[in-house]
Motif scaffolding. Sequence first.
Motif, PDB file in Angstrom:
ATOM      1  N   ARG A  53      25.976  41.690 -60.828  1.00  0.00           N
ATOM      2  CA  ARG A  53      26.767  40.762 -61.623  1.00  0.00           C
ATOM      3  C   ARG A  53      25.846  39.844 -62.412  1.00  0.00           C
ATOM      4  O   ARG A  53      24.900  39.279 -61.869  1.00  0.00           O
ATOM      5  CB  ARG A  53      27.679  39.926 -60.719  1.00  0.00           C
ATOM      6  N   LEU A  54      26.107  39.701 -63.705  1.00  0.00           N
ATOM      7  CA  LEU A  54      25.326  38.822 -64.563  1.00  0.00           C
ATOM      8  C   LEU A  54      25.991  37.449 -64.595  1.00  0.00           C
ATOM      9  O   LEU A  54      27.151  37.315 -65.005  1.00  0.00           O
ATOM     10  CB  LEU A  54      25.239  39.392 -65.982  1.00  0.00           C
ATOM     11  N   LEU A  55      25.270  36.424 -64.166  1.00  0.00           N
ATOM     12  CA  LEU A  55      25.802  35.061 -64.190  1.00  0.00           C
ATOM     13  C   LEU A  55      25.530  34.442 -65.554  1.00  0.00           C
ATOM     14  O   LEU A  55      24.391  34.097 -65.880  1.00  0.00           O
ATOM     15  CB  LEU A  55      25.159  34.220 -63.086  1.00  0.00           C
ATOM     16  N   LEU A  56      26.584  34.310 -66.339  1.00  0.00           N
ATOM     17  CA  LEU A  56      26.448  33.772 -67.685  1.00  0.00           C
ATOM     18  C   LEU A  56      26.604  32.257 -67.712  1.00  0.00           C
ATOM     19  O   LEU A  56      26.179  31.606 -68.662  1.00  0.00           O
ATOM     20  CB  LEU A  56      27.505  34.398 -68.597  1.00  0.00           C
ATOM     21  N   SER A  57      27.231  31.694 -66.684  1.00  0.00           N
ATOM     22  CA  SER A  57      27.573  30.283 -66.710  1.00  0.00           C
ATOM     23  C   SER A  57      26.793  29.516 -65.665  1.00  0.00           C
ATOM     24  O   SER A  57      25.809  29.995 -65.101  1.00  0.00           O
ATOM     25  CB  SER A  57      29.084  30.130 -66.505  1.00  0.00           C
ATOM     26  N   ASN A  58      27.220  28.282 -65.402  1.00  0.00           N
ATOM     27  CA  ASN A  58      26.560  27.424 -64.430  1.00  0.00           C
ATOM     28  C   ASN A  58      27.612  26.777 -63.531  1.00  0.00           C
ATOM     29  O   ASN A  58      28.815  26.930 -63.767  1.00  0.00           O
ATOM     30  CB  ASN A  58      25.692  26.375 -65.128  1.00  0.00           C
ATOM     31  N   ASP A  59      27.174  26.049 -62.519  1.00  0.00           N
ATOM     32  CA  ASP A  59      28.116  25.496 -61.547  1.00  0.00           C
ATOM     33  C   ASP A  59      29.122  24.545 -62.186  1.00  0.00           C
ATOM     34  O   ASP A  59      30.305  24.525 -61.819  1.00  0.00           O
ATOM     35  CB  ASP A  59      27.359  24.764 -60.437  1.00  0.00           C
ATOM     36  N   ALA A  60      28.666  23.754 -63.144  1.00  0.00           N
ATOM     37  CA  ALA A  60      29.576  22.801 -63.791  1.00  0.00           C
ATOM     38  C   ALA A  60      30.676  23.524 -64.556  1.00  0.00           C
ATOM     39  O   ALA A  60      31.842  23.114 -64.536  1.00  0.00           O
ATOM     40  CB  ALA A  60      28.791  21.876 -64.720  1.00  0.00           C
ATOM     41  N   ASP A  61      30.321  24.617 -65.222  1.00  0.00           N
ATOM     42  CA  ASP A  61      31.346  25.349 -65.961  1.00  0.00           C
ATOM     43  C   ASP A  61      32.236  26.149 -65.021  1.00  0.00           C
ATOM     44  O   ASP A  61      33.436  26.299 -65.277  1.00  0.00           O
ATOM     45  CB  ASP A  61      30.712  26.276 -66.998  1.00  0.00           C
ATOM     46  N   PHE A  62      31.677  26.676 -63.928  1.00  0.00           N
ATOM     47  CA  PHE A  62      32.528  27.343 -62.941  1.00  0.00           C
ATOM     48  C   PHE A  62      33.582  26.374 -62.410  1.00  0.00           C
ATOM     49  O   PHE A  62      34.729  26.748 -62.161  1.00  0.00           O
ATOM     50  CB  PHE A  62      31.686  27.892 -61.786  1.00  0.00           C
ATOM     51  N   ASP A  63      33.204  25.112 -62.245  1.00  0.00           N
ATOM     52  CA  ASP A  63      34.167  24.110 -61.785  1.00  0.00           C
ATOM     53  C   ASP A  63      35.225  23.855 -62.857  1.00  0.00           C
ATOM     54  O   ASP A  63      36.406  23.673 -62.539  1.00  0.00           O
ATOM     55  CB  ASP A  63      33.450  22.817 -61.423  1.00  0.00           C
ATOM     56  N   ARG A  64      34.827  23.841 -64.120  1.00  0.00           N
ATOM     57  CA  ARG A  64      35.804  23.697 -65.207  1.00  0.00           C
ATOM     58  C   ARG A  64      36.795  24.852 -65.198  1.00  0.00           C
ATOM     59  O   ARG A  64      38.011  24.642 -65.330  1.00  0.00           O
ATOM     60  CB  ARG A  64      35.084  23.644 -66.570  1.00  0.00           C
ATOM     61  N   VAL A  65      36.284  26.073 -65.022  1.00  0.00           N
ATOM     62  CA  VAL A  65      37.160  27.242 -64.962  1.00  0.00           C
ATOM     63  C   VAL A  65      38.117  27.132 -63.777  1.00  0.00           C
ATOM     64  O   VAL A  65      39.302  27.471 -63.883  1.00  0.00           O
ATOM     65  CB  VAL A  65      36.326  28.539 -64.873  1.00  0.00           C
ATOM     66  N   ASP A  66      37.616  26.628 -62.662  1.00  0.00           N
ATOM     67  CA  ASP A  66      38.460  26.443 -61.486  1.00  0.00           C
ATOM     68  C   ASP A  66      39.601  25.475 -61.790  1.00  0.00           C
ATOM     69  O   ASP A  66      40.746  25.688 -61.364  1.00  0.00           O
ATOM     70  CB  ASP A  66      37.611  25.916 -60.328  1.00  0.00           C
ATOM     71  N   GLU A  67      39.300  24.429 -62.545  1.00  0.00           N
ATOM     72  CA  GLU A  67      40.334  23.459 -62.922  1.00  0.00           C
ATOM     73  C   GLU A  67      41.376  24.104 -63.842  1.00  0.00           C
ATOM     74  O   GLU A  67      42.575  23.866 -63.692  1.00  0.00           O
ATOM     75  CB  GLU A  67      39.696  22.257 -63.612  1.00  0.00           C
ATOM     76  N   VAL A  68      40.919  24.923 -64.774  1.00  0.00           N
ATOM     77  CA  VAL A  68      41.855  25.628 -65.659  1.00  0.00           C
ATOM     78  C   VAL A  68      42.731  26.576 -64.852  1.00  0.00           C
ATOM     79  O   VAL A  68      43.951  26.634 -65.047  1.00  0.00           O
ATOM     80  CB  VAL A  68      41.091  26.393 -66.764  1.00  0.00           C
ATOM     81  N   ARG A  69      42.122  27.317 -63.931  1.00  0.00           N
ATOM     82  CA  ARG A  69      42.888  28.226 -63.074  1.00  0.00           C
ATOM     83  C   ARG A  69      43.990  27.481 -62.330  1.00  0.00           C
ATOM     84  O   ARG A  69      45.136  27.933 -62.260  1.00  0.00           O
ATOM     85  CB  ARG A  69      41.978  28.903 -62.051  1.00  0.00           C
ATOM     86  N   ALA A  70      43.621  26.318 -61.775  1.00  0.00           N
ATOM     87  CA  ALA A  70      44.578  25.559 -60.978  1.00  0.00           C
ATOM     88  C   ALA A  70      45.770  25.093 -61.808  1.00  0.00           C
ATOM     89  O   ALA A  70      46.852  24.873 -61.260  1.00  0.00           O
ATOM     90  CB  ALA A  70      43.881  24.365 -60.328  1.00  0.00           C
ATOM     91  N   GLY A  71      45.579  24.957 -63.115  1.00  0.00           N
ATOM     92  CA  GLY A  71      46.661  24.520 -63.988  1.00  0.00           C
ATOM     93  C   GLY A  71      47.479  25.649 -64.569  1.00  0.00           C
ATOM     94  O   GLY A  71      48.380  25.402 -65.391  1.00  0.00           O
ATOM     95  N   CYS A  72      47.210  26.883 -64.155  1.00  0.00           N
ATOM     96  CA  CYS A  72      47.935  28.040 -64.682  1.00  0.00           C
ATOM     97  C   CYS A  72      48.893  28.601 -63.634  1.00  0.00           C
ATOM     98  O   CYS A  72      48.698  28.430 -62.436  1.00  0.00           O
ATOM     99  CB  CYS A  72      46.945  29.128 -65.112  1.00  0.00           C
ATOM    100  N   ASP A  73      49.912  29.287 -64.117  1.00  0.00           N
ATOM    101  CA  ASP A  73      50.873  29.935 -63.227  1.00  0.00           C
ATOM    102  C   ASP A  73      50.392  31.299 -62.771  1.00  0.00           C
ATOM    103  O   ASP A  73      50.832  31.805 -61.733  1.00  0.00           O
ATOM    104  CB  ASP A  73      52.228  30.087 -63.924  1.00  0.00           C
TER     105      ASP A  73
END
Length: 212
Positions: A14-34
């Motif tokens: 797996r190629l890690l394109l992002s960083n921990d801070a952005d993974f946390d942002r993605v987690d926040e977006v996920r939590a706001g989706c149905d």
Amino acid sequence: MSIDGYIDDATNERLLLSNDADFDRVDEVRAGCDAILVGANTIRRDNPRLLVRSPARRAANALPVKVTLTAHGDLDPAAAFFATGDVDKVVYCASPAVEKARHRLGGAATVVDAGDPVDLAQVLSDLAGRGIRRLMVEGGSGVHTGFLTAGLADELHLVVAPFFVGDCRAPRFVGDGSFPWTARRRARLVQVEQIEDVVLLRYALSDRCTGA
């Protein structure tokens, strides 16, 4: 994606394109989706769990439904997509492979006939009927291309990593296609944010884009 537009490399790692801070942002977006949607190839290649990671976000939000698309029904019920998370899993399957998918998955997911080939507008209509109002489409390349060429996305979050992949065998963010946004009809940029060493570009692709 990388600077040169790839979302992975051509290796089995797996190629890690992002960083921990952005993974946390993605987690926040996920939590706001149905619901969160990925293609069957992404399940086979990356074995994603598609879970909200933060305990606080899990406690504060209904966990998103997991959704996938498949043309052939070649899905493993032991994959993390199906085996992790106490949430509904919905598989939209091309008509010829519906019975195969139902046999393979058993009770691991709800399998829905989505036409031949899979009709993305039909998928969205069915999801709306299931109470899904905000869908996060995470990939991969073929799924991105399908939703974007069909004009079915309201907004695009594009995070650019500070390196090149430089290998045409690797998957790109999107494939070839006729996209609604061209040099004569530009997408509207509504947010630019540096997140440590990556940059988030957020585009409004319809008037429904939140905060546009």
